[in-house]
Design a protein around this motif. Structure first.
Motif, short mmCIF file in Angstrom:
data_model
loop_
_atom_site.label_atom_id
_atom_site.label_comp_id
_atom_site.label_asym_id
_atom_site.label_seq_id
_atom_site.Cartn_x
_atom_site.Cartn_y
_atom_site.Cartn_z
N ASP A 49 -22.54 22.74 -59.21
CA ASP A 49 -23.98 22.48 -59.27
C ASP A 49 -24.71 23.78 -59.59
O ASP A 49 -24.54 24.80 -58.91
CB ASP A 49 -24.46 21.92 -57.93
N ARG A 83 -19.42 16.31 -56.97
CA ARG A 83 -20.66 16.48 -57.72
C ARG A 83 -20.34 17.21 -59.01
O ARG A 83 -19.30 17.87 -59.15
CB ARG A 83 -21.71 17.22 -56.92
N TRP A 85 -22.09 18.01 -63.46
CA TRP A 85 -23.13 17.79 -64.48
C TRP A 85 -22.49 17.17 -65.72
O TRP A 85 -21.41 17.56 -66.14
CB TRP A 85 -23.78 19.11 -64.87
N SER A 110 -28.15 10.61 -58.87
CA SER A 110 -28.24 11.42 -60.10
C SER A 110 -29.68 11.89 -60.31
O SER A 110 -30.63 11.29 -59.78
CB SER A 110 -27.77 10.61 -61.31
N ARG A 154 -27.42 15.33 -63.55
CA ARG A 154 -26.89 15.97 -62.35
C ARG A 154 -26.40 14.85 -61.41
O ARG A 154 -27.20 14.07 -60.91
CB ARG A 154 -27.99 16.80 -61.68
#
Length: 736
Positions: A49, A83, A85, A110, A154
């Motif tokens: 992240d 998590r 991207w 998201s 994200r």
């Protein structure tokens, strides 16, 4: 749209050779035209992240290419970190006059960024409370140019506990649509997908019910039960697949995926068992090897982890290969048309699958060469149709084979029924002819029956006369034996009378001589007169004894009226025992036997017909003496012929005021006994074990009738071959 077509093809092929269980989601349809996008700019992914990754100037060329529609477990980096991207470049070919929205179907949370600017934050309502992670959202976009833009997402998800070791959840699916059509198209897409899957569930469910009904109608065909279970498994597969596509947590999804994988392997195994059973093939090592592979894969996916994509197709390929082998052997070695039906359905499925593979290849080639994926929508319909044909042909073809069997059986029964009807008509005509013949023969038969009846009546009369003569003969034989015994009894006192008469004559002569002498001896004369007086007394005594015997003989030989009299059973039994014994000794002077009587001290007076009871006792005694006499001929010197007679009492019924007492008389011998094979016949008329000329077979029969019918008692026998026999007489009860 390409992804949707891929999922349709993969789901339709999930049960065929080469199937990939990676996409276990429900079938999705989206027939609406999306906004045309170029094929450049595929999705790229990076775990972790950093807000800087949303910047359009950030260089993400080194990021690996990962589609957000890829299973969470297949994206190892995302699965480990939880998590990451996703980035993609987009641009519109033409200026959009209407507003555009992004339709996002996601699992987890998201944040959507367009050119570095956050345009939406998507989070399920109960994400932090352990609730559903699944959601659908519409995100409006304001793009008024045809320039290239950077779309970044994200993404994060919650690691729920798992029941199994596999899940089938993708992070998200994103489509561009016109705002006024987005909702309608989404509802239509989901409704079409659900309708198709529920249709498949219903088809297999109906087939399962039909085969179950076939089995209930004919339980001798277990293949119907197997196919019913197979179709039920296929129906549950599509039903659970639909439910799994709507699962909102990884916990529920893992449970449904585990059940789904178990049902897929069970369905394939049942399908293979069904074709073996239907074609009558013996289950060999190849069959059990395939079953072992299916079982091992179920255990692996449940307890270890997802099946590697490189071998997930192997068990299904083995099932289809063995299915083809068994069907080919049945077609090759059998002339029965039914054996070709599975093979024909299999060929149909293979042709449909080859056409499906060809269309998928065309789709891939077109997608790689075309800049607009909407040009591929025309391929979706034939792919779905061919997929369903490939999926249904094998199990439904086997079902049609059984239906064909029923159809041929019905046709055969129909032909047999027609034949039976024709034969029935012929039989009816023949029956009418027979009735006419029978009517003409009835008169002749009646005359013959009348003649035969007259002959039978005459024969019956002759038989009754013969039976009467035999009974009379038995009575005369009994009377002769009685007479012989009595004559022997009379002989003893007559011998005494004769002997004492001769001695008395000699005493008279001697007395006369003494009286003529000149010198008489008074004492001698007194002695001679005393002896003479004593001899006369003995003559009188034995003469009275002979007279009593004759009187008794006359009394017992007299034809009675059948009136019962109070009789001393002890005296009657003792008297006839001696008569029977002396009667046999009169015929066989060398015969000797021991006579043992056991009479209880209680009085044994009973109301009987003395003459009839005497005949019964005489018959039983004669049989007992005959048995010990015959055994004496073959037995050793230690054998002692013995006949026992016992008279006792027993309480037949007891009340507070009185007792009902029965008298039991037993006649036992230690002779040869009665064989067990003839023991049940000895009371039948004319049945005898004595040699021809020595018995008529009526003695025990008459005795049985006298005791049971004439006196209301019972007569039974117990015998042990080689040891002797015992006859039991029980006379009716009297009050005491």
């Amino acid at each position: 749209m390409i992804r949707i077509i891929y999922r349709i093809a993969i789901m339709a092929l999930c049960l065929l050779p080469g199937a990939d269980m990676t996409y276990g989601q429900a079938i999705q349809f989206d027939s609406s035209p999306t906004i045309r996008l170029p094929q450049q700019g595929e999705w790229q992914f990076h775990p972790g992240d950093s807000i800087g990754w949303a910047n359009p100037g950030y260089n993400a060329q080194r990021w690996p290419k990962r589609s957000p529609q890829l299973n969470l477990m297949e994206n190892a980096a995302l699965w480990e970190s939880g998590r990451g991207w996703f980035r993609k470049t987009i641009r519109f070919h033409t200026l959009m006059s209407d507003s555009v929205v992004m339709t996002i179907r996601q699992f987890g949370t998201s944040e959507v960024y367009l050119d570095g600017k956050r345009v939406a934050t998507l989070r399920p309502a109960h994400f932090d409370k352990g609730g559903s992670q699944r959601m659908i959202a519409f995100v409006p976009l304001q793009i008024a140019d045809t320039s290239q833009h950077v779309l970044a997402v994200r993404y994060a998800f919650r690691r729920d506990p798992l029941y199994g070791s596999s899940i089938h959840k993708a992070p998200f699916q994103l489509d561009f649509q016109l705002s006024d059509r987005a909702t309608t198209e989404l509802v239509y897409s989901q409704a079409s997908s659900a309708a198709l899957e529920y249709l498949i569930v219903g088809v297999f469910g109906v087939l399962s019910l039909l085969h179950l009904l076939f089995y209930r109608a004919n339980t001798t065909q277990p293949v119907n039960l197997l196919l019913s279970l197979t179709m039920l498994a296929f129906s549950l597969i599509f039903l659970i697949d639909r439910l799994e596509g709507e699962a909102g947590t990884l916990t529920i999804d893992s449970l449904l995926v585990s059940v789904l994988w178990i049902l897929v392997n069970v369905a394939m195994g049942l399908l293979l068992v069904s074709v073996y059973t239907y074609l009558g093939r013996r289950q060999n090592w190849l069959f059990w090897g395939i079953i072992a592979v299916l079982t091992a894969l179920v255990a692996y996916s449940t307890f270890v982890g997802p099946i590697p994509g490189s071998i997930v197709w192997l068990p299904f390929a083995l099932v289809i290969i063995d299915y083809i082998r068994v069907s080919w052997l049945a077609r090759r070695h059998s002339s029965d048309p039914a054996a070709r039906l599975p093979w024909n359905s299999l060929k149909f499925s293979l042709f449909a699958m080859l056409a499906l593979i060809g269309l998928v290849l065309v789709m891939v080639l077109v997608s790689q060469s075309s800049e607009n994926e909407n040009n591929l929508e025309w391929i979706a319909v034939p792919i779905v149709i061919l997929s369903l044909i490939s999926l249904f042909s094998v199990p439904i073809g086997l079902s049609f084979s059984l239906v064909g069997d029923y159809a041929r059986t019905y046709q055969s029964l129909r032909q047999q029924l027609d034949l039976v009807n024709r034969l029935s008509a012929q039989s009816l005509a023949q029956e009418q002819e027979k009735q006419q013949l029978l009517a003409s023969q009835n008169v002749v038969l009646e005359l013959q029956v009348a003649d035969r009846t007259a002959e039978l009546n005459r024969s019956l009369s002759d038989l009754r006369e013969t039976q009467t003569q035999l009974i009379q003969r038995e009575k005369l034989a009994s009377l002769g034996e009685l007479t012989a015994g009595i004559a022997h009894e009379i002989q003893n006192p007559l011998n005494f009378v004769t002997n004492f008469s001769e001695v008395s004559t000699e005493l008279v002569v001697e007395l006369e001589e003494e009286q003529q002498k000149a010198s008489r001896d008074a004492d001698l004369e007194t002695e001679l007169l005393g002896d003479l007086k004593q001899n006369l007394q003995k003559i009188t005594h034995h003469g009275g004894r002979a007279s009593a015997i004759v009187k008794g003989m006359l009394e017992h030989s007299r034809t009675g009226t059948g009136t019962k009299q109070l009789t001393d059973l002890k005296a009657l039994a003792d008297e006839y025992l001696k008569i029977a014994y002396h009667g046999l000794r009169a015929k066989n002077p060398n015969f000797n036997a021991q006579l043992v009587t056991d009479f209880q001290p209680e009085p044994a007076e009973v109301e009987v017909v003395p003459q009839d009871m005497g005949r019964v006792l005489l018959n039983l005694y004669n049989n007992a003496f005959y048995a010990v006499w015959q055994k004496q001929k073959t037995a050793g010197p230690d054998y002692k012929p013995t006949v026992w007679v016992r008279i006792g009492h027993c309480i037949a019924e007891s009340t507070p005021t009185q007792n009902r007492v029965s008298i039991i008389l037993d006649v036992r011998d230690n002779g040869a006994g009665i064989p067990e094979s003839v023991e049940a016949k000895i009371f039948q008329p004319f049945f005898t074990t004595k040699p021809t000329g020595e018995g008529t077979g009526l003695g025990l029969s008459l005795s049985y009738d006298i005791i049971t019918k004439g006196h209301g008692g019972t007569l039974s026998v117990e015998s042990e071959e080689g040891e002797g026999s015992t006859f039991f007489i029980t006379l009716p009860a009297r009050s005491s």
